[in-house]
Design a protein around this motif. Sequence first.
Motif, PDB file in Angstrom:
ATOM      1  N   ARG A  16       0.831  -1.203   0.000  1.00 55.69           N
ATOM      2  CA  ARG A  16       0.000   0.000   0.000  1.00 55.69           C
ATOM      3  C   ARG A  16       0.860   1.245   0.000  1.00 55.69           C
ATOM      4  NH1 ARG A  16      -2.083   3.740   3.256  1.00 55.69           N
ATOM      5  NH2 ARG A  16      -0.985   2.974   5.102  1.00 55.69           N
ATOM      6  N   ARG A  17       1.904   1.229   0.821  1.00 54.53           N
ATOM      7  CA  ARG A  17       2.791   2.395   0.907  1.00 54.53           C
ATOM      8  C   ARG A  17       3.513   2.643  -0.421  1.00 54.53           C
ATOM      9  NH1 ARG A  17       2.658   5.802   5.537  1.00 54.53           N
ATOM     10  NH2 ARG A  17       1.598   4.603   7.152  1.00 54.53           N
ATOM     11  N   VAL A  18       4.014   1.577  -1.038  1.00 52.35           N
ATOM     12  CA  VAL A  18       4.740   1.724  -2.302  1.00 52.35           C
ATOM     13  C   VAL A  18       3.799   2.203  -3.402  1.00 52.35           C
ATOM     14  CG1 VAL A  18       6.010   0.464  -4.085  1.00 52.35           C
ATOM     15  CG2 VAL A  18       6.513   0.055  -1.668  1.00 52.35           C
ATOM     16  N   HIS A  19       2.576   1.671  -3.402  1.00 53.43           N
ATOM     17  CA  HIS A  19       1.590   2.100  -4.397  1.00 53.43           C
ATOM     18  C   HIS A  19       1.281   3.595  -4.238  1.00 53.43           C
ATOM     19  CE1 HIS A  19      -1.789   1.792  -7.162  1.00 53.43           C
ATOM     20  NE2 HIS A  19      -2.531   2.434  -6.277  1.00 53.43           N
ATOM     21  N   SER A  20       1.076   4.043  -2.996  1.00 50.78           N
ATOM     22  CA  SER A  20       0.802   5.468  -2.749  1.00 50.78           C
ATOM     23  C   SER A  20       1.989   6.319  -3.164  1.00 50.78           C
ATOM     24  CB  SER A  20       0.475   5.694  -1.278  1.00 50.78           C
ATOM     25  OG  SER A  20      -0.687   4.985  -0.895  1.00 50.78           O
ATOM     26  N   LEU A  21       3.189   5.833  -2.872  1.00 50.32           N
ATOM     27  CA  LEU A  21       4.391   6.576  -3.236  1.00 50.32           C
ATOM     28  C   LEU A  21       4.505   6.704  -4.749  1.00 50.32           C
ATOM     29  CD1 LEU A  21       7.022   7.913  -2.327  1.00 50.32           C
ATOM     30  CD2 LEU A  21       8.086   5.664  -2.302  1.00 50.32           C
ATOM     31  N   LYS A  22       4.172   5.643  -5.483  1.00 45.29           N
ATOM     32  CA  LYS A  22       4.226   5.690  -6.941  1.00 45.29           C
ATOM     33  C   LYS A  22       3.261   6.749  -7.485  1.00 45.29           C
ATOM     34  CE  LYS A  22       2.160   2.692  -9.632  1.00 45.29           C
ATOM     35  NZ  LYS A  22       1.792   1.474 -10.389  1.00 45.29           N
ATOM     36  N   GLY A  23       2.043   6.747  -6.951  1.00 43.33           N
ATOM     37  CA  GLY A  23       1.064   7.728  -7.417  1.00 43.33           C
ATOM     38  C   GLY A  23       1.485   9.153  -7.112  1.00 43.33           C
ATOM     39  N   ALA A  24       2.031   9.383  -5.911  1.00 41.99           N
ATOM     40  CA  ALA A  24       2.475  10.725  -5.552  1.00 41.99           C
ATOM     41  C   ALA A  24       3.638  11.164  -6.426  1.00 41.99           C
ATOM     42  CB  ALA A  24       2.868  10.756  -4.075  1.00 41.99           C
ATOM     43  N   ALA A  25       4.551  10.236  -6.750  1.00 44.02           N
ATOM     44  CA  ALA A  25       5.686  10.574  -7.608  1.00 44.02           C
ATOM     45  C   ALA A  25       5.206  10.964  -9.002  1.00 44.02           C
ATOM     46  CB  ALA A  25       6.650   9.398  -7.685  1.00 44.02           C
ATOM     47  N   ARG A  26       4.160  10.315  -9.475  1.00 42.08           N
ATOM     48  CA  ARG A  26       3.621  10.665 -10.791  1.00 42.08           C
ATOM     49  C   ARG A  26       3.067  12.092 -10.773  1.00 42.08           C
ATOM     50  NH1 ARG A  26      -0.215   6.983 -11.278  1.00 42.08           N
ATOM     51  NH2 ARG A  26       1.240   5.431 -12.077  1.00 42.08           N
ATOM     52  N   VAL A  27       2.406  12.469  -9.668  1.00 44.25           N
ATOM     53  CA  VAL A  27       1.813  13.801  -9.573  1.00 44.25           C
ATOM     54  C   VAL A  27       2.874  14.885  -9.665  1.00 44.25           C
ATOM     55  CG1 VAL A  27       0.594  15.382  -8.037  1.00 44.25           C
ATOM     56  CG2 VAL A  27      -0.222  13.040  -8.300  1.00 44.25           C
ATOM     57  N   VAL A  28       4.024  14.674  -9.024  1.00 42.68           N
ATOM     58  CA  VAL A  28       5.076  15.697  -9.017  1.00 42.68           C
ATOM     59  C   VAL A  28       6.089  15.482 -10.138  1.00 42.68           C
ATOM     60  CG1 VAL A  28       4.851  16.137  -6.555  1.00 42.68           C
ATOM     61  CG2 VAL A  28       6.467  14.391  -7.327  1.00 42.68           C
ATOM     62  N   GLU A  29       5.756  14.565 -11.070  1.00 44.64           N
ATOM     63  CA  GLU A  29       6.580  14.322 -12.254  1.00 44.64           C
ATOM     64  C   GLU A  29       7.976  13.825 -11.898  1.00 44.64           C
ATOM     65  OE1 GLU A  29       6.541  17.899 -14.522  1.00 44.64           O
ATOM     66  OE2 GLU A  29       4.363  17.881 -14.822  1.00 44.64           O
ATOM     67  N   ARG A  30       8.051  12.973 -10.879  1.00 42.87           N
ATOM     68  CA  ARG A  30       9.318  12.322 -10.544  1.00 42.87           C
ATOM     69  C   ARG A  30       9.291  10.920 -11.128  1.00 42.87           C
ATOM     70  NH1 ARG A  30      13.089  14.211  -7.006  1.00 42.87           N
ATOM     71  NH2 ARG A  30      14.174  12.456  -7.987  1.00 42.87           N
ATOM     72  N   ALA A  31       9.579  10.834 -12.440  1.00 41.90           N
ATOM     73  CA  ALA A  31       9.505   9.551 -13.151  1.00 41.90           C
ATOM     74  C   ALA A  31      10.505   8.543 -12.596  1.00 41.90           C
ATOM     75  CB  ALA A  31       9.749   9.781 -14.642  1.00 41.90           C
ATOM     76  N   ASP A  32      11.666   9.024 -12.122  1.00 41.39           N
ATOM     77  CA  ASP A  32      12.662   8.091 -11.583  1.00 41.39           C
ATOM     78  C   ASP A  32      12.131   7.384 -10.349  1.00 41.39           C
ATOM     79  OD1 ASP A  32      12.601  10.510 -10.231  1.00 41.39           O
ATOM     80  OD2 ASP A  32      14.758  10.541  -9.801  1.00 41.39           O
ATOM     81  N   ILE A  33      11.489   8.135  -9.441  1.00 39.18           N
ATOM     82  CA  ILE A  33      10.923   7.525  -8.240  1.00 39.18           C
ATOM     83  C   ILE A  33       9.754   6.617  -8.620  1.00 39.18           C
ATOM     84  CG2 ILE A  33       9.920   7.986  -5.977  1.00 39.18           C
ATOM     85  CD1 ILE A  33      12.786   9.000  -6.299  1.00 39.18           C
TER      86      ILE A  33
END
Length: 701
Positions: free
Chosen positions: A42-59
């Motif tokens: 759950r944490r990794v999934h949330s982190l992936k979505g948040a990274a997409r929002v801020v355009e951090r493709a590497d994360i």
Amino acid sequence: MEALRQELLAVFDAEYRDHLRVVRDILAGGAVEGRAVSEIFRRVHSLKGAARVVERADIETIAHALEGRLFRLLEEHRPAGADDLAAIGAAMDQIDARMQDAPEAAEPGGAARDEGGAGAVADGSGADSYVQVPASRLDALVGVVQDMMGIAERQDRLWADLEDLAAAARRTGPAGDPAAELARLTRALSALSHERGRIAGQADRAMMRLDEEVRAVTLVPAGTVFGSLSGMVRQIAREHGGGEVTVRLLGMDVRADRRVMQALRDPVIHLLRNAIVHGLESADRREAEGKPARPVLTLSVRMLGVRLLVSVCDDGRGPDLEAIAARAIRQGLMQPDDPRLPETLLALVFAPGFSTRAAADRLAGRGMGLSVVAEAARALHGTARMEAGQPWGTVVTMAVPVSRRQRTTLVVEAGGMTIGLPGRVIERLARVRQADIRMADGRAYFTLDRRRAPAGEAGGDAALVPVVPLAAFLGRPEAALPVHGGALSVVVLGMADGGCCAFAVDRMLEVRILHVSDAGAVGLDSALIPGVGWPRGDRPVFVLNPDTLLERWRKAGATGGHFDGAADAAREARAPARRVATVLVVDDSITTRTLQKTILQTHGYDVLLATDGVEALSLLHRSPRRIDVIVTDVEMPRMDGFALLDAVRSDPGLSRIPVVLMTSRNEEADIRRGLDGGARAYVTKQGFEQGELLDIIRGVL
């Protein structure tokens, strides 16, 4: 749009740290299966979505790959194996390292990249930063705001009443009785004045509560600032060729002012980088010296009195004193024939441009890292110190006040202590003649004119104000009213109900703005003394909580004000002089030494101070004064408390002196070692109270 992006990046920075903290806590807890795997997913999934929002493709890419691996574990109902755990840990480290190196992290605060290539961490002064606040704190803040709104409504009604009174005075015709009308207006104005005083007192207290709640919100766990550094350190070690290292984070639940923690983050990164460069050794050398195969770096945070101690420790080769001395001589910092004392040499490493490395690289060698550390500590009114680790390695510790809060404070002396009273609660300062003090029902009173009488009217708004010695609430319940030059110096405090009371002090020193630390002082009553200021040198100012002081005054029945009688004075004059017992306090912390000295001197003891066992033994042998008891810390440089205890017990000239060990080490083996070694008492600082130390000293004398 750029402003919105920077705000989102700041929010993401706080969010990713929280996700990584939880995942690492789960990994540290042991077996990862079932709910634990689901929570990490759950944490990794949330982190992936948040990274997409801020355009951090590497994360997003790293999180996506890990998410797929975790999904397969959940689908197959399998626990995480060794390979899975390694993959999760490596992904966390990669995310951490990328976030530390991200240019976006530096831009909001205007911080440039340093010579070593690592992103300098902004202190949050140039951009919005975010903290997580418990709901209970928000509820408390809402409660205080509602109280202040109620006070504002009462003040509006007060002004309305005043306007009504003025309008009524204008309507009064010449046919009325001027004297009667003047008396009526005077009574009405007096009532409004009393109401204004009550509102002002309540507003002052509401503002103080608001100040306390807001400061509580700014206190954050150390893990929110330092918890993300472990991955960065492991990545730096790999890049430096040191292979895998173990990073231990201790005391991450310690809470302190966020601004102080954030100001220490960049110096801590310098220290961790320095530990990798100077402390890592080859596997063959570590094996030859009996060290663990994998190097260990430890970042620890702890409270000591009113100081926050942040230490970075490695288990490497330790400080090279000969190389330090040679470099210091080349730079003109010392002469070839100067004594080469370890503490003197280790203090030189914080000089700008000082480095023992022959060549500089991207991580170190220019000699700026440790000077940055020392300067950051000084900017926070603190210190930095290096020492050799035990049994090996190097320890660098920064000791700074817990907060950088400032407060306008009246500084007084009472009962042998320097006391601070917040200026907002003080109604008046007065000098009262002893002849004007009246005694009734065990209480001392004097008359205070709270307002001047109108012209042509006799008298004024006089009140009888009870007065007690402030020292009676500072551990000296039998203290008498202090008379100097036939008069008392009193501080009048206003109360919420509109009344007031006075506390007599020995001297009023000054009004000044103090840097007040948000921590209970070691050995003192933290409810009464929640903060300590350091205006100069090592003499603290103990800042009182006026609400607690007034509450205890009420519980005591407002009694305690009395003068020493002439008979008592004559009896004391005839009594033979009683020798004052001398206590030797041994502790390497200036804060702890000073606080213990203040406690003991307040209760009539003579006090000598030593910074470690070596200095203590020197005092024991050279001091012309007879030392009656030794109170010593355990963890100290050069000679620790256990070694000092052994030295005292084995010396026939000193063995009679009782030794009290007072330390934060509370393991059963340490306690047994101390008591078996001959200590008369073993006191742990975690649960320490002032009365306990005094009782122990009285018992051993």
